[in-house]
Design a protein around this motif. Structure first.
Motif, short mmCIF file in Angstrom:
data_model
loop_
_atom_site.label_atom_id
_atom_site.label_comp_id
_atom_site.label_asym_id
_atom_site.label_seq_id
_atom_site.Cartn_x
_atom_site.Cartn_y
_atom_site.Cartn_z
N LYS A 157 -1.74 -11.78 -6.06
CA LYS A 157 -0.56 -10.87 -5.49
C LYS A 157 0.16 -10.06 -6.71
O LYS A 157 0.30 -8.75 -6.83
CB LYS A 157 0.38 -11.45 -4.56
CG LYS A 157 1.21 -10.50 -4.00
CD LYS A 157 0.76 -9.40 -2.98
CE LYS A 157 1.85 -8.51 -2.40
NZ LYS A 157 2.55 -9.13 -1.47
N ARG A 158 0.49 -10.93 -7.59
CA ARG A 158 1.26 -10.58 -8.74
C ARG A 158 0.13 -9.66 -9.59
O ARG A 158 0.75 -8.49 -10.34
CB ARG A 158 1.72 -11.44 -9.72
CG ARG A 158 2.83 -12.41 -9.02
CD ARG A 158 3.78 -13.08 -9.75
NE ARG A 158 3.18 -14.04 -10.70
CZ ARG A 158 2.99 -15.37 -10.69
NH1 ARG A 158 3.65 -15.87 -9.46
NH2 ARG A 158 2.51 -15.95 -11.59
N ALA A 159 -1.02 -9.98 -9.85
CA ALA A 159 -1.87 -9.02 -10.56
C ALA A 159 -2.13 -7.68 -10.09
O ALA A 159 -2.21 -6.72 -10.57
CB ALA A 159 -3.14 -9.81 -10.81
N VAL A 187 -11.93 -7.19 -14.23
CA VAL A 187 -10.58 -6.61 -14.41
C VAL A 187 -9.51 -7.62 -14.60
O VAL A 187 -8.61 -7.27 -15.57
CB VAL A 187 -10.19 -5.90 -13.01
CG1 VAL A 187 -8.79 -5.33 -13.09
CG2 VAL A 187 -11.22 -4.74 -12.72
N LEU A 188 -9.69 -8.83 -14.40
CA LEU A 188 -8.70 -9.76 -14.48
C LEU A 188 -8.67 -10.26 -15.91
O LEU A 188 -7.94 -11.12 -16.31
CB LEU A 188 -8.75 -10.96 -13.72
CG LEU A 188 -8.27 -10.73 -12.15
CD1 LEU A 188 -8.78 -11.87 -11.31
CD2 LEU A 188 -7.02 -10.34 -11.94
N GLN A 189 -9.88 -9.88 -16.73
CA GLN A 189 -9.64 -10.25 -18.17
C GLN A 189 -9.17 -9.30 -18.79
O GLN A 189 -8.72 -9.45 -20.06
CB GLN A 189 -11.27 -10.01 -18.46
CG GLN A 189 -12.25 -11.06 -17.84
CD GLN A 189 -11.70 -12.40 -18.03
OE1 GLN A 189 -11.50 -13.04 -19.13
NE2 GLN A 189 -11.84 -13.41 -16.85
N ASP A 190 -8.33 -8.42 -18.52
CA ASP A 190 -7.52 -7.59 -19.09
C ASP A 190 -6.22 -8.27 -19.32
O ASP A 190 -5.67 -9.30 -18.71
CB ASP A 190 -6.91 -6.32 -17.89
CG ASP A 190 -5.82 -5.33 -18.92
OD1 ASP A 190 -4.87 -5.67 -18.97
OD2 ASP A 190 -6.50 -4.14 -19.21
N GLU A 191 -5.77 -8.16 -20.76
CA GLU A 191 -4.71 -8.98 -21.35
C GLU A 191 -3.32 -8.88 -20.58
O GLU A 191 -2.72 -9.81 -20.59
CB GLU A 191 -4.59 -8.59 -22.79
CG GLU A 191 -3.92 -6.97 -22.84
CD GLU A 191 -3.65 -6.63 -24.33
OE1 GLU A 191 -3.05 -5.75 -24.62
OE2 GLU A 191 -4.16 -7.56 -25.27
N ASP A 192 -3.25 -8.02 -19.70
CA ASP A 192 -1.95 -7.69 -19.14
C ASP A 192 -1.93 -8.36 -17.66
O ASP A 192 -1.22 -8.62 -17.11
CB ASP A 192 -1.60 -6.17 -18.90
CG ASP A 192 -1.11 -5.49 -20.05
OD1 ASP A 192 -0.30 -5.94 -20.61
OD2 ASP A 192 -1.80 -4.32 -20.48
N LEU A 193 -3.25 -8.90 -17.32
CA LEU A 193 -3.45 -9.38 -16.07
C LEU A 193 -4.00 -10.98 -16.16
O LEU A 193 -3.74 -11.62 -15.05
CB LEU A 193 -4.38 -8.45 -15.19
CG LEU A 193 -4.23 -7.29 -14.65
CD1 LEU A 193 -5.28 -6.54 -13.93
CD2 LEU A 193 -2.63 -7.20 -14.17
N ILE A 194 -4.46 -11.04 -17.09
CA ILE A 194 -5.39 -12.38 -17.40
C ILE A 194 -4.29 -13.46 -17.13
O ILE A 194 -4.72 -14.81 -16.50
CB ILE A 194 -5.80 -12.76 -18.65
CG1 ILE A 194 -7.01 -13.74 -18.56
CG2 ILE A 194 -4.95 -12.64 -19.72
CD1 ILE A 194 -7.93 -13.72 -19.85
N CYS A 217 -4.12 -14.60 -13.32
CA CYS A 217 -5.23 -15.38 -12.73
C CYS A 217 -6.42 -15.96 -13.84
O CYS A 217 -7.18 -15.33 -14.64
CB CYS A 217 -6.08 -14.33 -12.10
SG CYS A 217 -5.47 -14.15 -10.37
N PRO A 218 -5.65 -17.09 -14.86
CA PRO A 218 -6.38 -17.45 -15.91
C PRO A 218 -7.85 -17.85 -15.83
O PRO A 218 -8.66 -17.99 -16.72
CB PRO A 218 -5.39 -18.42 -16.19
CG PRO A 218 -4.58 -18.92 -15.30
CD PRO A 218 -4.46 -17.73 -14.26
N GLY A 219 -8.07 -18.46 -14.65
CA GLY A 219 -9.53 -19.11 -14.50
C GLY A 219 -10.55 -18.45 -13.38
O GLY A 219 -9.81 -18.05 -12.62
N TYR A 220 -11.56 -18.62 -13.80
CA TYR A 220 -12.55 -17.76 -12.78
C TYR A 220 -12.46 -18.55 -11.48
O TYR A 220 -12.72 -17.91 -10.30
CB TYR A 220 -13.92 -17.97 -13.41
CG TYR A 220 -14.99 -17.46 -12.30
CD1 TYR A 220 -15.10 -15.92 -12.38
CD2 TYR A 220 -15.81 -18.15 -11.80
CE1 TYR A 220 -15.76 -15.38 -11.62
CE2 TYR A 220 -16.73 -17.52 -10.78
CZ TYR A 220 -16.82 -16.06 -10.49
OH TYR A 220 -17.68 -15.49 -9.76
N ARG A 221 -12.09 -19.88 -11.58
CA ARG A 221 -12.07 -20.82 -10.14
C ARG A 221 -10.95 -20.15 -9.27
O ARG A 221 -11.39 -20.13 -8.01
CB ARG A 221 -11.78 -22.27 -10.63
CG ARG A 221 -11.67 -23.19 -9.38
CD ARG A 221 -11.63 -24.58 -9.92
NE ARG A 221 -11.62 -25.54 -8.65
CZ ARG A 221 -10.05 -26.35 -8.78
NH1 ARG A 221 -9.35 -26.10 -9.53
NH2 ARG A 221 -10.42 -26.94 -7.72
#
Length: 282
Positions: free
Chosen positions: A93-95, A208-215, A218-222
């Motif tokens: 939600k934050r991302a 998209v979640l690999q973007d440095e501002d979003l990672i 959501c740091p993990g694929y799991r």
């Protein structure tokens, strides 16, 4: 003024020489104070150019405040409530709200931008915990919300540098009206929909979640896979805009452990989500 018929190379050449004009019909409505400030900002020599903090101390800003007849603006009455709500929302939600913040136009940002400038007392482009406290304490309606602010700040500060960048603040301070604006959320949705087919796949979400501002959200694929499954309510392997909006509007989550069933998906904390993930692995 630079003629619009010039090429980019010609314009860049004049910029490098520091050649510009603040005269002519288009500049006639602009005050001398404003022109003076622009000249200081356009100084070619960086050692002589005014700093951001120095620019905010310029007489043009002071004159604008005097004209309005008041030294400070009243902060939004739900500012602290919005910050706290963001701090306990789950990571996706934050991302998503960060993506919304990146896709807001100037008009949509205006009120939040003014709040940011007001709280950023030293004009360095960041808001520290102390600046946030001081800003809330000045407002009679918000002074009581200072308690627990350090914990809220630590959750909002995604990159853990001890201060809020502009986009971090915009995402966290956004009210429910903006969070549920379908046009604004559609723009954020399209940031995840990389192939522009009107759907979000798990691979697109991860990309998209690999973007440095979003990672950091959501740091993990799991966990990214977990959020995807919860959004994909019909289980077809794709997230539609309606499913995305359901998440933004805090729809309830299926398959939640008994002690968490009273909480909506969008309001679950990272600790709550870890408990759900552990339960699902059993």
């Amino acid at each position: 003024a630079l003629p619009i018929c010039q090429t980019d190379a010609q314009i860049l050449s004049r910029v490098k020489r520091g050649k510009y004009s603040l005269e002519g019909d288009r500049w006639e409505p602009v005050s001398d104070l404003a022109k003076n400030l622009l000249s200081k900002c356009l100084e070619l020599d960086p050692t002589k150019r005014v700093t951001a903090a120095g620019a905010l101390e310029h007489e043009w800003f002071k004159a604008a405040i005097a004209e309005d007849g008041e030294q400070t603006r009243v902060l939004h009455p739900e500012l602290a409530k919005n910050l706290k709500a963001f701090s306990v929302a789950n990571r996706f939600k934050r991302a998503a709200l960060t993506a919304v913040a990146y896709n807001m136009n100037e008009d949509e940002q205006e009120e939040l931008r003014q709040t940011f400038v007001q709280l950023d007392s030293n004009g360095d482009g960041f808001i520290t915990l102390e600046e946030l406290k001081q800003g809330l304490e000045k407002d009679p309606e918000l002074v009581g919300s200072v308690k627990g602010l350090a914990e809220v700040m630590s959750q909002i500060d995604g990159n853990a540098d001890g201060r809020l960048e502009y986009t971090e603040f915009i995402a966290a301070a956004m009210d429910q009206r903006l969070q549920r604006d379908e046009d604004l959320c559609w723009r954020a949705f399209k940031a995840f929909d990389k192939d522009n087919d009107g759907k979000i796949t798990a691979s697109e979400l991860q990309q998209v979640l690999q973007d440095e501002d979003l990672i950091h959200e959501c740091p993990g694929y799991r966990k990214a896979s977990f959020y995807f499954r919860k959004m994909d309510s019909d289980g077809d392997g794709e997230v539609s805009f309606d499913e995305f909006m359901n998440m933004m509007n805090a729809q309830c989550t299926p398959r939640t452990p008994p002690n968490l069933r009273s909480k909506s998906f969008a309001m679950m904390s990272s600790t709550d989500l870890d408990a759900i993930l552990a339960a699902e692995d059993e």
